[in-house]
Design a protein around this motif. Structure first.
Motif, PDB file in Angstrom:
ATOM      1  N   LEU A   1       1.021  -1.252   0.152  1.00 23.60           N
ATOM      2  CA  LEU A   1       0.007   0.049   0.042  1.00 23.60           C
ATOM      3  C   LEU A   1       0.856   1.163   0.080  1.00 23.60           C
TER       4      LEU A   1
ATOM      5  N   ASP B   1       0.961   7.839   7.993  1.00 25.26           N
ATOM      6  CA  ASP B   1       0.440   6.750   7.638  1.00 25.26           C
ATOM      7  C   ASP B   1       1.714   5.904   7.127  1.00 25.26           C
TER       8      ASP B   1
ATOM      9  N   VAL C   1      -3.546  -4.206   6.486  1.00 27.81           N
ATOM     10  CA  VAL C   1      -4.227  -2.946   6.610  1.00 27.81           C
ATOM     11  C   VAL C   1      -5.586  -3.370   6.238  1.00 27.81           C
TER      12      VAL C   1
ATOM     13  N   ARG D   1      -8.996  -2.097   4.693  1.00 30.20           N
ATOM     14  CA  ARG D   1      -9.251  -1.304   3.766  1.00 30.20           C
ATOM     15  C   ARG D   1     -10.638  -1.434   3.083  1.00 30.20           C
TER      16      ARG D   1
ATOM     17  N   TYR E   1      -8.124   3.658   4.327  1.00 30.50           N
ATOM     18  CA  TYR E   1      -7.629   2.851   5.235  1.00 30.50           C
ATOM     19  C   TYR E   1      -8.459   2.861   6.404  1.00 30.50           C
TER      20      TYR E   1
ATOM     21  N   ALA F   1      -4.558  -0.620  10.916  1.00 31.13           N
ATOM     22  CA  ALA F   1      -3.406  -1.141  10.679  1.00 31.13           C
ATOM     23  C   ALA F   1      -3.199  -2.160  11.748  1.00 31.13           C
TER      24      ALA F   1
END
Length: 267
Positions: free
Chosen positions: A22, A29, A39, A41, A48, A51
């Motif tokens: 990504l 980020d 992540v 998504r 996003y 994480a």
């Protein structure tokens, strides 16, 4: 530390991406993605959500725990070690998720559309394999069988002096809906879009088996592709690797001629 295979885990509303694939959308980020394993998504717009770090989940969007489908995504995250140990050849499918609601929002009657076009409803795979990068350096996700076949197809073409570039692979139902919404925002009517883009739920790209292919210097998704050496090579050789052009001229589905669109159909 043992690295997990680079696969995309798919759930109805949320995708689980390998963090290393990504692009960071800011300094914060970047710092988080550098340490993250996966992540979460959001499928409908690519935002996003959170994480997966060694010490736990790090929020990337406020109120991410209230997102639709987050429980399914967290269950999938917990199952990744089991999933990868159990083998990467078994691919399941997701049930259609709010698809009729999305079609109704576009004014499309699903039964009438299917009967008129002869296109089947296509489920999304529950996971996809990393198949390299497309011409725009975006990760290319495909069904694992199509990913292997694409690797062999492209290598064979290269040995013959032909370069094949992937333009697009897997697309979710939500992404296909976004194509319609963006075109409508530019003033196009749904009946003008349908000959070019299959309705959400009916595109071969949902399966992860379809690829849009081009050649260096050639515009993407244009009929002019048929005049290239790449198209001539595909016409002569692609079927031997399991790929067939889905929408020739005057096809029965009402889709425009797409010399760039090829789908893996194993024998």
């Amino acid at each position: 530390m043992r690295r997990h295979p680079r696969i995309l885990i798919n759930t109805p509303d949320v995708e689980l991406w390998p963090a290393a694939l990504l692009r960071a959308r800011g300094n914060r980020d970047a710092r988080i993605l550098a340490r993250a394993r996966h992540v979460l998504r959001r499928k409908r717009d690519g935002r996003y959500l959170a994480a997966d770090l060694p010490e736990g989940l790090m929020p990337l969007l406020p109120r991410w725990m209230r997102e639709d489908g987050i429980d399914d995504a967290l269950d999938a995250l917990d199952a990744i070690p089991v999933h990868t140990r159990s083998g990467l050849d078994r691919v399941g499918t997701l049930p259609p998720h709010r698809l009729h609601e999305r079609l109704e929002a576009l004014g499309i009657d699903a039964d009438r559309y299917a009967a008129h076009t002869g296109l089947p409803l296509i489920a999304e795979p529950d996971w996809l394999a990393f198949a390299g990068f497309d011409r725009y350096r975006r990760p290319l996700w495909l069904h694992v069988d199509a990913a292997r076949a694409w690797h062999h197809l492209r290598a064979a073409a290269h040995r013959d002096g032909v370069v094949l570039e992937a333009v697009s692979g897997y697309r979710s139902h939500a992404y296909q809906l976004g194509i319609f919404e963006r075109k409508q925002a530019r003033g196009q009517r749904v009946d003008e879009i349908l000959p070019i883009n299959a309705a959400p739920g009916y595109s071969e790209h949902h399966s992860g088996l379809a690829l849009d292919i081009s050649a260096p210097g050639e515009p993407a998704a244009e009929e002019s592709f048929e005049a290239t050496d790449a198209f001539a090579w595909l016409t002569a050789n692609a079927e031997g690797y399991g790929f067939r052009m889905s929408y020739p001229r005057d096809n029965p589905h009402g889709i425009v001629y797409e010399p760039w669109h090829w789908c893996y159909r194993p024998p």
